[in-house]
Write a protein that holds these residues in place. Structure first.
Motif, PDB file in Angstrom:
ATOM      1  N   ALA A 128      16.622  65.282  41.253  1.00  0.00           N
ATOM      2  CA  ALA A 128      15.437  65.348  41.289  1.00  0.00           C
ATOM      3  C   ALA A 128      14.475  65.630  41.262  1.00  0.00           C
ATOM      4  O   ALA A 128      13.047  65.941  41.008  1.00  0.00           O
ATOM      5  CB  ALA A 128      14.590  63.554  42.524  1.00  0.00           C
ATOM      6  N   GLU A 129      15.311  67.540  42.429  1.00  0.00           N
ATOM      7  CA  GLU A 129      14.610  68.232  42.409  1.00  0.00           C
ATOM      8  C   GLU A 129      14.066  69.035  41.148  1.00  0.00           C
ATOM      9  O   GLU A 129      12.438  69.641  39.967  1.00  0.00           O
ATOM     10  CB  GLU A 129      14.593  69.617  43.365  1.00  0.00           C
ATOM     11  CG  GLU A 129      14.510  68.793  44.257  1.00  0.00           C
ATOM     12  CD  GLU A 129      15.887  67.792  45.195  1.00  0.00           C
ATOM     13  OE1 GLU A 129      16.919  67.263  43.518  1.00  0.00           O
ATOM     14  OE2 GLU A 129      16.608  67.033  45.691  1.00  0.00           O
ATOM     15  N   LEU A 130      14.897  69.185  39.670  1.00  0.00           N
ATOM     16  CA  LEU A 130      14.966  69.865  38.488  1.00  0.00           C
ATOM     17  C   LEU A 130      14.132  68.750  37.693  1.00  0.00           C
ATOM     18  O   LEU A 130      13.601  69.089  37.040  1.00  0.00           O
ATOM     19  CB  LEU A 130      16.468  70.048  38.093  1.00  0.00           C
ATOM     20  CG  LEU A 130      16.174  70.432  36.603  1.00  0.00           C
ATOM     21  CD1 LEU A 130      16.226  72.265  36.639  1.00  0.00           C
ATOM     22  CD2 LEU A 130      17.787  70.287  35.857  1.00  0.00           C
ATOM     23  N   LEU A 131      14.181  67.819  38.052  1.00  0.00           N
ATOM     24  CA  LEU A 131      13.207  66.814  37.046  1.00  0.00           C
ATOM     25  C   LEU A 131      11.823  66.852  37.576  1.00  0.00           C
ATOM     26  O   LEU A 131      10.768  66.625  36.665  1.00  0.00           O
ATOM     27  CB  LEU A 131      13.685  65.176  37.226  1.00  0.00           C
ATOM     28  CG  LEU A 131      12.744  63.968  36.257  1.00  0.00           C
ATOM     29  CD1 LEU A 131      13.049  64.486  34.823  1.00  0.00           C
ATOM     30  CD2 LEU A 131      13.183  62.554  36.812  1.00  0.00           C
ATOM     31  N   ALA A 132      11.558  67.138  38.928  1.00  0.00           N
ATOM     32  CA  ALA A 132      10.298  66.791  39.316  1.00  0.00           C
ATOM     33  C   ALA A 132       9.104  68.651  38.703  1.00  0.00           C
ATOM     34  O   ALA A 132       8.698  68.802  38.128  1.00  0.00           O
ATOM     35  CB  ALA A 132      10.140  67.022  41.022  1.00  0.00           C
TER      36      ALA A 132
END
Length: 457
Positions: free
Chosen positions: A241-245
Protein backbone atom coordinates in the motif's frame (compact mmCIF):
# COMPACT_ATOMS: atom_id res chain seq x y z
CA UNK A 1 30.68 9.78 -40.37
CA UNK A 2 29.78 12.91 -38.39
CA UNK A 3 32.67 14.06 -36.18
CA UNK A 4 32.14 15.51 -32.68
CA UNK A 5 33.48 18.86 -33.93
CA UNK A 6 30.80 19.02 -36.63
CA UNK A 7 28.16 18.07 -34.06
CA UNK A 8 29.28 20.92 -31.81
CA UNK A 9 29.25 23.39 -34.70
CA UNK A 10 25.69 22.35 -35.61
CA UNK A 11 24.60 22.74 -32.00
CA UNK A 12 26.14 26.21 -31.64
CA UNK A 13 24.67 27.45 -34.91
CA UNK A 14 21.19 26.12 -34.07
CA UNK A 15 21.28 27.64 -30.59
CA UNK A 16 22.30 30.98 -32.12
CA UNK A 17 19.40 30.68 -34.55
CA UNK A 18 17.00 29.99 -31.68
CA UNK A 19 18.33 32.95 -29.69
CA UNK A 20 18.11 35.33 -32.64
CA UNK A 21 14.57 34.18 -33.43
CA UNK A 22 13.38 34.80 -29.87
CA UNK A 23 15.21 38.14 -29.71
CA UNK A 24 13.57 39.24 -32.95
CA UNK A 25 10.12 38.85 -31.38
CA UNK A 26 10.88 41.57 -28.82
CA UNK A 27 13.55 43.78 -30.43
CA UNK A 28 13.21 45.39 -33.85
CA UNK A 29 16.69 45.28 -35.37
CA UNK A 30 17.09 45.22 -39.17
CA UNK A 31 19.99 42.75 -39.22
CA UNK A 32 18.27 39.97 -37.23
CA UNK A 33 16.43 38.49 -40.22
CA UNK A 34 19.64 38.49 -42.25
CA UNK A 35 21.44 36.83 -39.35
CA UNK A 36 18.80 34.08 -39.18
CA UNK A 37 19.01 33.50 -42.91
CA UNK A 38 22.82 33.29 -42.73
CA UNK A 39 22.64 30.74 -39.90
CA UNK A 40 20.15 28.64 -41.89
CA UNK A 41 22.49 28.62 -44.89
CA UNK A 42 25.43 27.58 -42.69
CA UNK A 43 23.45 24.70 -41.15
CA UNK A 44 22.24 23.66 -44.59
CA UNK A 45 25.69 23.33 -46.12
CA UNK A 46 27.36 21.58 -43.19
CA UNK A 47 24.44 19.16 -42.68
CA UNK A 48 23.09 18.29 -46.13
CA UNK A 49 25.73 15.60 -46.82
CA UNK A 50 24.90 13.86 -43.53
CA UNK A 51 21.10 13.59 -43.68
CA UNK A 52 19.31 10.51 -44.98
CA UNK A 53 19.35 9.90 -48.71
CA UNK A 54 15.55 10.10 -49.02
CA UNK A 55 15.42 13.43 -47.19
CA UNK A 56 18.37 14.79 -49.15
CA UNK A 57 16.68 13.88 -52.43
CA UNK A 58 13.45 15.57 -51.32
CA UNK A 59 15.33 18.75 -50.36
CA UNK A 60 17.22 18.90 -53.66
CA UNK A 61 14.05 18.32 -55.71
CA UNK A 62 12.22 21.09 -53.84
CA UNK A 63 15.15 23.46 -54.31
CA UNK A 64 15.23 22.69 -58.04
CA UNK A 65 11.49 23.36 -58.40
CA UNK A 66 11.87 26.52 -56.31
CA UNK A 67 14.66 27.67 -58.61
CA UNK A 68 12.39 27.22 -61.64
CA UNK A 69 9.62 29.19 -59.91
CA UNK A 70 12.01 31.98 -58.96
CA UNK A 71 13.32 32.16 -62.53
CA UNK A 72 9.76 32.64 -63.80
CA UNK A 73 8.97 35.37 -61.26
CA UNK A 74 9.16 38.93 -62.61
CA UNK A 75 11.09 41.44 -60.54
CA UNK A 76 13.48 40.88 -57.62
CA UNK A 77 13.07 37.94 -55.28
CA UNK A 78 13.15 38.35 -51.48
CA UNK A 79 15.74 35.68 -50.71
CA UNK A 80 16.04 36.40 -46.99
CA UNK A 81 12.27 36.21 -46.44
CA UNK A 82 12.10 32.96 -48.39
CA UNK A 83 14.93 31.33 -46.42
CA UNK A 84 13.35 32.09 -43.03
CA UNK A 85 9.75 31.55 -44.13
CA UNK A 86 9.37 28.62 -41.73
CA UNK A 87 11.70 29.93 -39.03
CA UNK A 88 8.90 29.75 -36.45
CA UNK A 89 8.23 26.06 -37.05
CA UNK A 90 11.97 25.33 -36.94
CA UNK A 91 12.31 27.17 -33.61
CA UNK A 92 9.36 25.26 -32.14
CA UNK A 93 10.82 21.93 -33.25
CA UNK A 94 14.13 22.79 -31.60
CA UNK A 95 12.56 23.95 -28.33
CA UNK A 96 10.00 21.19 -27.70
CA UNK A 97 12.56 18.52 -26.62
CA UNK A 98 13.45 20.75 -23.65
CA UNK A 99 10.00 20.04 -22.19
CA UNK A 100 10.74 16.34 -21.74
CA UNK A 101 13.44 17.17 -19.18
CA UNK A 102 10.76 17.17 -16.47
CA UNK A 103 10.41 13.40 -16.89
CA UNK A 104 13.84 12.89 -15.33
CA UNK A 105 13.20 14.77 -12.08
CA UNK A 106 11.80 11.67 -10.31
CA UNK A 107 11.34 7.92 -11.03
CA UNK A 108 8.13 8.48 -12.97
CA UNK A 109 8.89 5.58 -15.31
CA UNK A 110 8.88 2.93 -12.57
CA UNK A 111 5.76 4.48 -11.01
CA UNK A 112 3.85 4.22 -14.29
CA UNK A 113 4.98 0.62 -14.81
CA UNK A 114 3.97 -0.39 -11.31
CA UNK A 115 0.51 1.16 -11.42
CA UNK A 116 -0.16 -0.14 -14.93
CA UNK A 117 0.76 -3.66 -13.91
CA UNK A 118 -1.46 -3.46 -10.82
CA UNK A 119 -4.68 -2.44 -12.53
CA UNK A 120 -4.63 -3.80 -16.10
CA UNK A 121 -6.63 -7.03 -16.44
CA UNK A 122 -7.75 -7.10 -20.10
CA UNK A 123 -6.26 -6.39 -23.48
CA UNK A 124 -8.80 -3.61 -24.00
CA UNK A 125 -7.88 -1.95 -20.70
CA UNK A 126 -4.22 -2.14 -21.73
CA UNK A 127 -5.12 -0.50 -25.06
CA UNK A 128 -6.92 2.34 -23.25
CA UNK A 129 -4.00 2.81 -20.86
CA UNK A 130 -1.51 3.01 -23.72
CA UNK A 131 -3.66 5.56 -25.58
CA UNK A 132 -4.07 7.72 -22.48
CA UNK A 133 -0.39 7.54 -21.57
CA UNK A 134 0.76 8.36 -25.10
CA UNK A 135 -1.62 11.30 -25.33
CA UNK A 136 -0.57 12.58 -21.90
CA UNK A 137 3.18 12.31 -22.47
CA UNK A 138 2.88 13.36 -26.13
CA UNK A 139 1.60 16.76 -25.01
CA UNK A 140 5.05 17.32 -23.49
CA UNK A 141 7.43 14.98 -25.32
CA UNK A 142 5.88 15.19 -28.81
CA UNK A 143 7.07 12.34 -31.07
CA UNK A 144 9.58 11.18 -28.43
CA UNK A 145 6.63 9.86 -26.40
CA UNK A 146 6.32 6.89 -28.79
CA UNK A 147 9.57 5.04 -27.96
CA UNK A 148 9.28 6.09 -24.31
CA UNK A 149 5.79 4.61 -23.86
CA UNK A 150 6.72 1.55 -25.92
CA UNK A 151 9.67 0.67 -23.69
CA UNK A 152 7.60 1.49 -20.61
CA UNK A 153 4.73 -0.86 -21.47
CA UNK A 154 6.58 -3.55 -23.41
CA UNK A 155 6.71 -6.05 -20.50
CA UNK A 156 2.93 -5.85 -20.15
CA UNK A 157 2.35 -5.76 -23.93
CA UNK A 158 3.97 -9.18 -24.33
CA UNK A 159 0.97 -10.74 -22.55
CA UNK A 160 -1.42 -9.61 -25.31
CA UNK A 161 -1.86 -10.25 -29.04
CA UNK A 162 0.53 -8.46 -31.37
CA UNK A 163 -0.64 -5.06 -32.59
CA UNK A 164 -2.52 -3.71 -29.56
CA UNK A 165 0.33 -1.47 -28.43
CA UNK A 166 1.08 -0.38 -32.03
CA UNK A 167 -2.46 0.87 -32.55
CA UNK A 168 -2.61 2.57 -29.18
CA UNK A 169 0.68 4.43 -29.75
CA UNK A 170 -0.36 5.83 -33.12
CA UNK A 171 -3.90 6.77 -32.07
CA UNK A 172 -2.84 8.16 -28.70
CA UNK A 173 -0.31 10.41 -30.38
CA UNK A 174 -2.66 11.88 -32.99
CA UNK A 175 -5.50 12.80 -30.61
CA UNK A 176 -3.51 15.85 -29.45
CA UNK A 177 -2.85 17.07 -32.97
CA UNK A 178 -6.05 19.08 -33.14
CA UNK A 179 -5.01 21.48 -30.38
CA UNK A 180 -1.64 20.89 -28.64
CA UNK A 181 0.59 23.93 -29.26
CA UNK A 182 3.87 22.03 -29.29
CA UNK A 183 3.00 19.59 -32.10
CA UNK A 184 4.04 20.15 -35.70
CA UNK A 185 0.57 19.68 -37.21
CA UNK A 186 -0.77 22.59 -35.15
CA UNK A 187 2.27 24.70 -36.02
CA UNK A 188 1.75 24.02 -39.73
CA UNK A 189 -1.96 24.87 -39.54
CA UNK A 190 -1.24 28.12 -37.70
CA UNK A 191 1.46 28.97 -40.20
CA UNK A 192 -0.82 28.75 -43.24
CA UNK A 193 -4.20 29.76 -41.78
CA UNK A 194 -4.70 33.27 -40.29
CA UNK A 195 -5.98 32.04 -36.92
CA UNK A 196 -4.71 32.29 -33.35
CA UNK A 197 -3.90 29.25 -31.25
CA UNK A 198 -6.76 30.12 -28.88
CA UNK A 199 -9.25 30.05 -31.77
CA UNK A 200 -7.89 26.76 -33.04
CA UNK A 201 -7.85 25.18 -29.57
CA UNK A 202 -11.48 26.18 -28.99
CA UNK A 203 -12.52 24.07 -31.98
CA UNK A 204 -9.67 21.57 -31.85
CA UNK A 205 -10.37 20.26 -28.36
CA UNK A 206 -13.83 19.16 -29.53
CA UNK A 207 -12.33 17.30 -32.49
CA UNK A 208 -9.72 15.81 -30.16
CA UNK A 209 -12.49 14.40 -27.97
CA UNK A 210 -14.17 12.97 -31.07
CA UNK A 211 -10.91 11.25 -32.06
CA UNK A 212 -10.57 9.82 -28.53
CA UNK A 213 -14.14 8.45 -28.52
CA UNK A 214 -13.58 6.95 -31.96
CA UNK A 215 -10.33 5.30 -30.79
CA UNK A 216 -12.17 3.82 -27.80
CA UNK A 217 -15.00 2.45 -29.95
CA UNK A 218 -12.79 1.10 -32.75
CA UNK A 219 -10.45 -0.47 -30.20
CA UNK A 220 -13.36 -2.25 -28.51
CA UNK A 221 -14.41 -3.67 -31.87
CA UNK A 222 -10.87 -4.79 -32.76
CA UNK A 223 -9.64 -6.17 -29.44
CA UNK A 224 -12.69 -7.76 -27.80
CA UNK A 225 -11.10 -7.53 -24.30
CA UNK A 226 -8.83 -10.52 -23.81
CA UNK A 227 -8.65 -11.57 -20.11
CA UNK A 228 -5.39 -12.21 -18.30
CA UNK A 229 -5.03 -15.33 -16.22
CA UNK A 230 -5.48 -15.03 -12.46
CA UNK A 231 -1.83 -15.83 -11.87
CA UNK A 232 -0.67 -12.85 -13.91
CA UNK A 233 -3.04 -10.47 -12.15
CA UNK A 234 -1.80 -11.57 -8.73
CA UNK A 235 1.77 -11.19 -9.88
CA UNK A 236 1.19 -7.52 -10.53
CA UNK A 237 -0.85 -6.87 -7.40
CA UNK A 238 1.88 -7.62 -4.87
CA UNK A 239 2.75 -3.93 -4.47
CA UNK A 240 2.45 -2.73 -0.89
CA UNK A 241 0.00 0.00 0.00
CA UNK A 242 2.88 2.35 0.79
CA UNK A 243 4.53 1.77 -2.58
CA UNK A 244 1.25 2.19 -4.42
CA UNK A 245 0.58 5.46 -2.60
CA UNK A 246 4.07 6.72 -3.48
CA UNK A 247 3.61 5.83 -7.15
CA UNK A 248 0.27 7.61 -7.22
CA UNK A 249 1.88 10.67 -5.65
CA UNK A 250 4.56 10.67 -8.36
CA UNK A 251 1.96 10.49 -11.12
CA UNK A 252 -0.01 13.34 -9.59
CA UNK A 253 3.20 15.38 -9.40
CA UNK A 254 3.93 14.72 -13.07
CA UNK A 255 0.35 15.64 -14.01
CA UNK A 256 0.68 18.95 -12.16
CA UNK A 257 3.92 19.71 -14.00
CA UNK A 258 2.31 19.06 -17.39
CA UNK A 259 -0.63 21.25 -16.38
CA UNK A 260 1.78 24.03 -15.36
CA UNK A 261 3.36 23.90 -18.82
CA UNK A 262 -0.02 24.22 -20.56
CA UNK A 263 -1.08 27.06 -18.22
CA UNK A 264 2.23 28.81 -18.89
CA UNK A 265 1.56 28.61 -22.64
CA UNK A 266 -1.85 30.24 -22.16
CA UNK A 267 -0.48 32.97 -19.83
CA UNK A 268 2.46 33.89 -22.08
CA UNK A 269 0.20 34.01 -25.13
CA UNK A 270 -2.33 36.23 -23.34
CA UNK A 271 0.05 38.73 -21.76
CA UNK A 272 2.88 38.94 -24.30
CA UNK A 273 0.63 38.60 -27.36
CA UNK A 274 3.27 36.47 -29.04
CA UNK A 275 2.64 33.84 -31.72
CA UNK A 276 2.55 30.21 -30.67
CA UNK A 277 6.09 29.53 -31.92
CA UNK A 278 7.59 32.17 -29.64
CA UNK A 279 5.28 31.18 -26.79
CA UNK A 280 6.20 27.48 -26.78
CA UNK A 281 9.89 28.31 -27.25
CA UNK A 282 9.88 30.64 -24.23
CA UNK A 283 7.96 28.14 -22.09
CA UNK A 284 10.27 25.27 -23.07
CA UNK A 285 13.34 27.35 -22.23
CA UNK A 286 12.12 28.48 -18.80
CA UNK A 287 9.41 26.31 -17.19
CA UNK A 288 11.43 23.04 -16.89
CA UNK A 289 14.17 25.03 -15.12
CA UNK A 290 11.65 26.66 -12.76
CA UNK A 291 10.19 23.24 -11.94
CA UNK A 292 13.72 21.97 -11.29
CA UNK A 293 14.24 24.81 -8.82
CA UNK A 294 11.06 23.91 -6.95
CA UNK A 295 11.91 20.19 -6.88
CA UNK A 296 15.60 20.84 -6.12
CA UNK A 297 16.53 18.98 -9.28
CA UNK A 298 18.76 21.59 -10.93
CA UNK A 299 21.70 19.14 -11.37
CA UNK A 300 19.39 16.81 -13.31
CA UNK A 301 18.23 19.74 -15.43
CA UNK A 302 21.85 20.68 -16.17
CA UNK A 303 22.70 17.11 -17.13
CA UNK A 304 19.74 16.80 -19.49
CA UNK A 305 20.41 20.24 -20.96
CA UNK A 306 23.93 19.14 -21.81
CA UNK A 307 22.57 16.00 -23.47
CA UNK A 308 20.10 18.14 -25.41
CA UNK A 309 22.87 20.45 -26.62
CA UNK A 310 25.36 17.74 -27.58
CA UNK A 311 23.07 15.00 -28.92
CA UNK A 312 19.39 15.88 -29.35
CA UNK A 313 19.77 19.22 -31.12
CA UNK A 314 22.35 18.14 -33.73
CA UNK A 315 20.26 15.05 -34.43
CA UNK A 316 17.29 17.20 -35.45
CA UNK A 317 19.09 18.89 -38.33
CA UNK A 318 17.64 16.68 -41.07
CA UNK A 319 14.05 17.41 -40.06
CA UNK A 320 14.78 21.13 -39.67
CA UNK A 321 16.27 21.33 -43.16
CA UNK A 322 13.18 19.70 -44.64
CA UNK A 323 10.79 22.16 -42.98
CA UNK A 324 12.91 25.18 -43.89
CA UNK A 325 13.17 23.96 -47.50
CA UNK A 326 9.41 23.46 -47.70
CA UNK A 327 8.97 27.03 -46.44
CA UNK A 328 11.34 28.27 -49.14
CA UNK A 329 9.38 26.35 -51.77
CA UNK A 330 6.08 27.71 -50.49
CA UNK A 331 7.35 31.28 -50.61
CA UNK A 332 8.63 30.79 -54.17
CA UNK A 333 5.29 29.30 -55.23
CA UNK A 334 3.28 32.10 -53.63
CA UNK A 335 5.21 34.76 -55.55
CA UNK A 336 5.34 32.99 -58.92
CA UNK A 337 3.03 33.31 -61.95
CA UNK A 338 2.17 29.61 -61.49
CA UNK A 339 -0.11 30.42 -58.58
CA UNK A 340 -2.45 32.39 -60.85
CA UNK A 341 -2.60 29.49 -63.30
CA UNK A 342 -3.38 27.02 -60.51
CA UNK A 343 -6.09 29.27 -59.14
CA UNK A 344 -7.75 29.37 -62.56
CA UNK A 345 -7.46 25.61 -63.11
CA UNK A 346 -8.82 24.76 -59.67
CA UNK A 347 -11.60 27.35 -59.64
CA UNK A 348 -14.23 24.61 -60.09
CA UNK A 349 -13.18 22.77 -56.95
CA UNK A 350 -13.09 25.96 -54.91
CA UNK A 351 -16.85 26.37 -55.48
CA UNK A 352 -17.51 23.13 -53.57
CA UNK A 353 -19.24 23.26 -50.21
CA UNK A 354 -16.93 23.38 -47.17
CA UNK A 355 -17.71 19.73 -46.36
CA UNK A 356 -16.95 18.50 -49.87
CA UNK A 357 -13.84 20.65 -50.18
CA UNK A 358 -12.69 19.50 -46.75
CA UNK A 359 -12.95 15.84 -47.77
CA UNK A 360 -11.17 16.59 -51.06
CA UNK A 361 -8.28 18.28 -49.25
CA UNK A 362 -8.00 15.49 -46.65
CA UNK A 363 -7.94 12.83 -49.39
CA UNK A 364 -5.40 14.83 -51.41
CA UNK A 365 -3.04 15.26 -48.44
CA UNK A 366 -3.36 11.61 -47.41
CA UNK A 367 -3.04 10.17 -50.92
CA UNK A 368 -0.01 12.26 -51.85
CA UNK A 369 1.59 11.36 -48.51
CA UNK A 370 1.31 7.67 -49.39
CA UNK A 371 3.71 8.21 -52.31
CA UNK A 372 6.16 10.25 -50.28
CA UNK A 373 4.98 13.85 -50.76
CA UNK A 374 5.18 15.52 -47.36
CA UNK A 375 1.80 16.94 -46.20
CA UNK A 376 3.39 20.31 -45.53
CA UNK A 377 4.08 20.67 -49.26
CA UNK A 378 0.44 19.92 -50.07
CA UNK A 379 -0.88 22.10 -47.24
CA UNK A 380 1.26 25.10 -48.15
CA UNK A 381 0.29 24.84 -51.82
CA UNK A 382 -3.45 24.45 -51.08
CA UNK A 383 -3.37 27.28 -48.52
CA UNK A 384 -1.73 29.64 -51.00
CA UNK A 385 -4.27 28.80 -53.70
CA UNK A 386 -7.25 29.19 -51.36
CA UNK A 387 -5.90 32.48 -50.02
CA UNK A 388 -5.67 33.87 -53.53
CA UNK A 389 -9.07 32.59 -54.65
CA UNK A 390 -11.22 32.77 -51.52
CA UNK A 391 -13.68 30.10 -50.32
CA UNK A 392 -16.59 29.65 -47.95
CA UNK A 393 -14.25 28.01 -45.45
CA UNK A 394 -14.00 29.65 -42.04
CA UNK A 395 -10.48 29.77 -40.64
CA UNK A 396 -11.13 27.15 -37.93
CA UNK A 397 -12.66 24.82 -40.54
CA UNK A 398 -9.65 25.15 -42.82
CA UNK A 399 -7.18 24.62 -39.95
CA UNK A 400 -9.00 21.48 -38.75
CA UNK A 401 -9.10 20.18 -42.33
CA UNK A 402 -5.35 20.60 -42.74
CA UNK A 403 -4.70 18.91 -39.39
CA UNK A 404 -6.97 15.98 -40.31
CA UNK A 405 -5.05 15.53 -43.54
CA UNK A 406 -1.82 15.60 -41.56
CA UNK A 407 -3.23 12.91 -39.26
CA UNK A 408 -3.98 10.71 -42.29
CA UNK A 409 -0.29 11.03 -43.19
CA UNK A 410 0.90 10.13 -39.69
CA UNK A 411 -1.40 7.10 -39.40
CA UNK A 412 -1.07 5.59 -42.88
CA UNK A 413 1.96 6.77 -44.85
CA UNK A 414 5.03 4.52 -44.85
CA UNK A 415 7.08 7.74 -44.96
CA UNK A 416 5.53 9.20 -41.78
CA UNK A 417 7.67 9.59 -38.67
CA UNK A 418 5.05 7.89 -36.46
CA UNK A 419 4.82 4.84 -38.71
CA UNK A 420 8.60 4.55 -39.14
CA UNK A 421 9.23 4.82 -35.38
CA UNK A 422 6.62 2.18 -34.54
CA UNK A 423 7.94 -0.05 -37.32
CA UNK A 424 11.47 0.28 -35.96
CA UNK A 425 10.34 -0.51 -32.41
CA UNK A 426 8.23 -3.56 -33.27
CA UNK A 427 10.14 -4.96 -36.24
CA UNK A 428 7.00 -4.89 -38.40
CA UNK A 429 6.97 -3.49 -41.92
CA UNK A 430 5.86 0.11 -42.40
CA UNK A 431 2.77 -1.23 -44.16
CA UNK A 432 1.79 -3.29 -41.10
CA UNK A 433 2.58 -0.49 -38.63
CA UNK A 434 0.65 2.05 -40.68
CA UNK A 435 -2.03 1.07 -43.17
CA UNK A 436 -2.81 -2.40 -41.82
CA UNK A 437 -3.17 -1.30 -38.19
CA UNK A 438 -4.91 2.05 -38.66
CA UNK A 439 -6.87 2.14 -41.93
CA UNK A 440 -10.27 1.68 -40.25
CA UNK A 441 -9.64 4.32 -37.60
CA UNK A 442 -8.19 6.79 -40.13
CA UNK A 443 -11.00 6.44 -42.67
CA UNK A 444 -13.70 6.73 -40.01
CA UNK A 445 -12.03 9.82 -38.55
CA UNK A 446 -11.87 11.48 -41.98
CA UNK A 447 -15.54 10.66 -42.57
CA UNK A 448 -16.64 11.99 -39.17
CA UNK A 449 -14.69 15.24 -39.66
CA UNK A 450 -16.38 15.67 -43.05
CA UNK A 451 -19.83 15.16 -41.49
CA UNK A 452 -19.01 17.68 -38.77
CA UNK A 453 -17.92 20.16 -41.45
CA UNK A 454 -21.28 19.74 -43.18
CA UNK A 455 -23.15 20.39 -39.93
CA UNK A 456 -20.77 23.22 -39.05
CA UNK A 457 -21.61 24.98 -42.31
Amino acid sequence: MVTPIVQQIKSVVLLLFLAVYVLGAFVSLPFLTEAMALLVVVVFFISLPDIKQVNRSLVLVLLFISGCLIASTPGPFAWVSAIIENAGIAALLMAVPLLRIILYYAPYESAIQSIAGSYIATGYHFYLLAIGLTAFLGSVMSIAALPFVYQLLLPIAKKYPLGILDKALARGFVVNLFWSPNLVAVAVALRYVPISWQELAAAGIGFSLVSVVLAVIVGKYEIQGLQLSDGVVKEHNVNSAELLAENQRLLWALSVQVLCILIAVAIVTYFLKTNIYITVTLVAMTVPFLIALVLKAVPIWQQQLCYYRMTVLPGMVGELIIFLTIGFFGYALAHSPLISMLRTELAYFITFSPAALSLLIIVAIGTLALIGIHPMITISSVAIILAKAGTEFSHPQLAVTFITGYIMYLLLSPFASVVMIISGLTGESVYQAGMKRNWLYAFLLAGIVTVIMALWS
